[in-house]
Design an enzyme around this catalytic site. Structure first.
Site, PDB file in Angstrom:
ATOM      1  N   HIS A  34       0.859  -1.187   0.000  1.00  0.00           N
ATOM      2  CA  HIS A  34       0.000   0.000   0.000  1.00  0.00           C
ATOM      3  C   HIS A  34       0.901   1.246   0.000  1.00  0.00           C
ATOM      4  O   HIS A  34       2.018   1.192   0.506  1.00  0.00           O
ATOM      5  CB  HIS A  34      -0.844  -0.052   1.271  1.00  0.00           C
ATOM      6  CG  HIS A  34      -1.936   0.962   1.370  1.00  0.00           C
ATOM      7  ND1 HIS A  34      -1.715   2.239   1.793  1.00  0.00           N
ATOM      8  CD2 HIS A  34      -3.264   0.873   1.127  1.00  0.00           C
ATOM      9  CE1 HIS A  34      -2.862   2.903   1.805  1.00  0.00           C
ATOM     10  NE2 HIS A  34      -3.824   2.095   1.404  1.00  0.00           N
ATOM     11  N   ASP A  46       2.282  -4.856   7.635  1.00  0.00           N
ATOM     12  CA  ASP A  46       1.123  -3.981   7.481  1.00  0.00           C
ATOM     13  C   ASP A  46      -0.117  -4.865   7.622  1.00  0.00           C
ATOM     14  O   ASP A  46      -0.485  -5.594   6.705  1.00  0.00           O
ATOM     15  CB  ASP A  46       1.176  -3.311   6.108  1.00  0.00           C
ATOM     16  CG  ASP A  46      -0.091  -2.529   5.786  1.00  0.00           C
ATOM     17  OD1 ASP A  46      -1.092  -2.658   6.513  1.00  0.00           O
ATOM     18  OD2 ASP A  46      -0.075  -1.794   4.777  1.00  0.00           O
ATOM     19  N   GLN A  59      -5.405  -4.963   6.624  1.00  0.00           N
ATOM     20  CA  GLN A  59      -6.492  -5.824   6.131  1.00  0.00           C
ATOM     21  C   GLN A  59      -6.578  -7.146   6.878  1.00  0.00           C
ATOM     22  O   GLN A  59      -7.569  -7.877   6.740  1.00  0.00           O
ATOM     23  CB  GLN A  59      -6.309  -6.107   4.628  1.00  0.00           C
ATOM     24  CG  GLN A  59      -6.415  -4.890   3.750  1.00  0.00           C
ATOM     25  CD  GLN A  59      -7.773  -4.201   3.845  1.00  0.00           C
ATOM     26  OE1 GLN A  59      -8.770  -4.792   4.247  1.00  0.00           O
ATOM     27  NE2 GLN A  59      -7.798  -2.928   3.489  1.00  0.00           N
ATOM     28  N   LYS A  89     -11.072   0.071  10.278  1.00  0.00           N
ATOM     29  CA  LYS A  89     -11.322  -1.088   9.413  1.00  0.00           C
ATOM     30  C   LYS A  89     -11.784  -2.296  10.221  1.00  0.00           C
ATOM     31  O   LYS A  89     -12.018  -3.368   9.673  1.00  0.00           O
ATOM     32  CB  LYS A  89     -10.053  -1.454   8.637  1.00  0.00           C
ATOM     33  CG  LYS A  89      -9.612  -0.387   7.641  1.00  0.00           C
ATOM     34  CD  LYS A  89      -8.431  -0.870   6.833  1.00  0.00           C
ATOM     35  CE  LYS A  89      -7.688   0.243   6.136  1.00  0.00           C
ATOM     36  NZ  LYS A  89      -8.377   0.766   4.953  1.00  0.00           N
ATOM     37  N   CYS A 109      -4.835   2.688  -3.647  1.00  0.00           N
ATOM     38  CA  CYS A 109      -3.542   3.076  -3.063  1.00  0.00           C
ATOM     39  C   CYS A 109      -2.453   2.054  -3.344  1.00  0.00           C
ATOM     40  O   CYS A 109      -1.539   1.850  -2.529  1.00  0.00           O
ATOM     41  CB  CYS A 109      -3.651   3.329  -1.563  1.00  0.00           C
ATOM     42  SG  CYS A 109      -4.725   4.689  -1.127  1.00  0.00           S
TER      43      CYS A 109
HETATM   44  C1  LIG Z   1      -3.004  -2.798   3.311  1.00  0.00           C
HETATM   45  C2  LIG Z   1      -3.275  -1.407   3.785  1.00  0.00           C
HETATM   46  N1  LIG Z   1      -2.299  -0.702   4.356  1.00  0.00           N
HETATM   47  C3  LIG Z   1      -2.500   0.533   4.814  1.00  0.00           C
HETATM   48  C4  LIG Z   1      -3.716   1.142   4.722  1.00  0.00           C
HETATM   49  C5  LIG Z   1      -3.850   2.536   5.220  1.00  0.00           C
HETATM   50  O1  LIG Z   1      -4.741   2.614   6.265  1.00  0.00           O
HETATM   51  P1  LIG Z   1      -5.094   4.030   6.856  1.00  0.00           P
HETATM   52  O2  LIG Z   1      -5.675   4.820   5.738  1.00  0.00           O
HETATM   53  O3  LIG Z   1      -6.098   3.749   7.923  1.00  0.00           O
HETATM   54  O4  LIG Z   1      -3.841   4.625   7.362  1.00  0.00           O
HETATM   55  C6  LIG Z   1      -4.781   0.447   4.134  1.00  0.00           C
HETATM   56  C7  LIG Z   1      -6.124   1.040   4.011  1.00  0.00           C
HETATM   57  O5  LIG Z   1      -6.506   1.628   3.049  1.00  0.00           O
HETATM   58  C8  LIG Z   1      -4.549  -0.851   3.650  1.00  0.00           C
HETATM   59  O6  LIG Z   1      -5.513  -1.554   3.066  1.00  0.00           O
END
Ligand SMILES: Cc1ncc(COP(=O)(O)O)c(C=O)c1O
Lengths: 139, 413
Positions: free
Chosen positions: B130, B207, B210, B233, B371
């Site tokens: 991401h 990370d 998900q 989430k 993203c």
């Molecule tokens: C795999 C992953 N990493 C990071 C994020 C970023 O999360 P946040 O926007 O809550 O910082 C997301 C969510 O969009 C995600 O799906």
């Protein structure tokens, strides 16, 4: 069907599937490209001016993206020949939406106005009034 | 017990806790919410905890002496213990509350990366990262002279682990990988990646944005050094994220933000830092959000993470089968081996056009690059449509998605 789906009237789909003035111009007076980060739409316009240096003679565009962005580019490309750069500068989003002839939902306005912004920025760069690398709908 | 052997969820009962699922959208259509990977809905039990905080004991947690501050402080500190327990961490000292996954990434980038990395050092990511981690480590590399390398994703959406074994070397200082890809749905072999990283004395950052919402997570079992996730989430509110870190690392690292709350002793000349985890929570922290996240975690544990995972696996497999067609390109691994995410493209229909038409059917999905722009570039697609499922989703909702796709075909084909 309601709301958003109304955007996909036959006319829009027709321009999306068979874009007019699609391709490149051999020796354009100016070219400019831009993108719409929210959809990933990309458009590049080539413009040839008449000898007066201010009236658009021909345009061509290429790009990739959603139906709204590509159809609006196609439709705009039909309107531009004969317009002066000043007239192009005066175009606003309502002109584009009128051209499309459908109600564009708020989230999709950026797709609709990308073509207009690309041509306007291209003209301003050509006239030495702006210095942008790539147009985006985020500005 | 295998996830698939769990007793099924009582989805109807669960849905009653989420009144938002009853609302209408798009001129009277029932809402079909399939955008859970972006953010999940919040049950009444969690909303009540937020309201209760503001209604009855709203106070700052600067170790105040008055009663409200004590109540808020205890609840906020207990919330750290609760969330730590949820992911298998060893107490509140290993659980830092941040704003979201992105901030958790940036915390480690700032507190560790900028201080520890230099020319010759390497950070190994995956091609399915991401932007939260990808962009962050790119920036750290720029400023420190370190280099970022990427473990390739193969045609089926899996990490190329042979390539990983070659890419991760003694120059590698940190490996950062998504646990579950928010675009491909791939569930990565995090324990194997941890081994590879640790064989070369590199740190391993997961990370879990998900994964934490959708499956049991045990940071100790996978031997992660850092594990980041977002409250919004996983049934919690927005504005709260978490960073698990091994205690000795959090102790060794320098804070990333300075100011109130994160200090121990301050003189005009110098300062010392508060104990863990407060050392990393400068300023007035995310009090209501943290307390509410603990309630969300209670909710998830009451339902049972194995059962949630099993429910999602059923739905995901069903969606995969229903969507699979000649004109549909589904990204990532086969339907029986993925997280609760199905991203796809229908020939001749841009993801955003599809999304607009689905919206008219009441179906909320995500369209775009999720993203993960570099991954989309690699796959040669500008965007994709993503349906993502959670514990309150039903097969009928998957059917509504499929009907919406069919309606889009009728318009476009
Ligand atoms: C795999 C992953 N990493 C990071 C994020 C970023 O999360 P946040 O926007 O809550 O910082 C997301 C969510 O969009 C995600 O799906």
């Amino acid at each position: 069907m309601s709301m958003g789906s109304d955007m996909y009237r036959q006319q829009i789909l027709d321009h999306y599937r068979n874009p007019r003035n699609h391709g490149e111009l051999g020796d354009p007076t100016f070219s400019h490209e831009g993108y719409n980060p929210s959809c990933g739409d990309e458009l590049e316009f080539d413009v040839v001016l008449e000898d007066d240096g201010e009236t658009i003679e021909r345009v061509a565009f290429r790009g990739e993206g959603c139906a709204i962005s590509q159809a609006s580019a196609s439709m705009l490309s039909q309107e531009l020949p004969g317009m002066t750069l000043d007239e192009v500068a005066d175009l606003d989003r309502d002109d584009v939406l009128e051209l499309l002839g459908v109600e564009v939902t708020p989230m999709r306005i950026k797709c609709a106005v990308l073509a207009e912004k690309v041509v306007q920025d291209g003209a301003r760069i050509y006239e030495g009034e702006a210095d942008v690398d790539q147009t985006t709908t985020e500005d | 017990m295998k996830a698939s052997e769990q007793a099924p969820l009582d989805v109807e009962a669960i849905r009653e806790d989420f009144p938002i699922l009853e609302r209408e959208v798009a001129d009277g259509k029932g809402l079909v919410y399939l955008d859970n990977a972006a953010t999940a809905q919040t049950p009444d039990q969690v909303v009540d905890v937020i309201a209760d905080y503001y209604r009855t004991y709203n106070a700052n947690v600067h170790r105040g002496i008055h009663q409200l501050s004590q109540e808020a402080s205890v609840a906020y500190e207990d919330a750290h213990d609760r969330v730590a327990e949820f992911v298998g961490a060893d107490g509140r000292e290993e659980m830092v509350f941040t704003k979201n996954t992105t901030e958790s990434e940036n915390l480690v980038a700032g507190a560790w990366g900028l201080n520890e990395l230099g020319p010759g050092d390497e950070v190994v990511l995956t091609e399915m990262e991401h932007h939260a981690s990808l962009v962050t480590w790119q920036q750290v590399a720029k400023r420190t002279g370190a280099e970022v390398k990427y473990i390739p994703v193969d045609e089926d959406g899996y990490l190329d682990m042979d390539a990983a074994a070659e890419l991760i070397t003694d120059d590698t200082q940190l490996v950062n990988a998504v646990h579950v890809s928010n675009t491909l749905g791939t569930v990565n072999p995090v324990a194997d990646l941890a081994d590879l990283a640790h064989d070369h004395d590199a740190l391993f950052f997961v990370d879990g944005a998900q994964a934490a919402p959708t499956r049991p997570v045990d940071v100790e079992a996978m031997d992660a050094d850092f594990y980041a996730f977002s409250g919004h989430k996983m049934l919690g509110p927005t504005g709260i994220g978490c960073l698990y870190g091994k205690r000795h690392l959090l102790e060794e690292m320098e804070p990333h933000l300075y100011g109130g709350m994160m200090i121990n002793r301050v003189t005009f000349e110098e300062s010392t830092w508060a104990d863990l985890p407060w050392k990393y929570e400068a300023g007035t922290p995310v009090i209501a959000q943290g307390i509410a996240l603990a309630a969300a975690v209670d909710y998830l544990d009451d339902v049972g993470m194995e059962r949630i995972q099993a429910h999602e696996e059923h739905l995901t497999e069903y969606a995969y089968e229903q969507l699979d067609a000649d004109d549909v390109d589904i990204l990532g691994p086969p339907g029986d081996d993925r997280g609760a995410v199905v991203s796809f493209n229908v020939d001749g229909i841009h993801a955003h056009d599809l999304s607009t038409i689905l919206n008219d059917h009441g179906v909320a999905i995500r369209a775009g690059d999720h993203c993960t722009q570099p991954l989309h570039q690699k796959l040669g697609i500008p965007a994709s449509t993503r349906a993502s499922f959670y514990l309150y989703n039903t097969k009928e909702e998957v059917d509504a998605l499929v009907e919406g796709v069919e309606a889009a075909r009728e318009i476009f084909h």
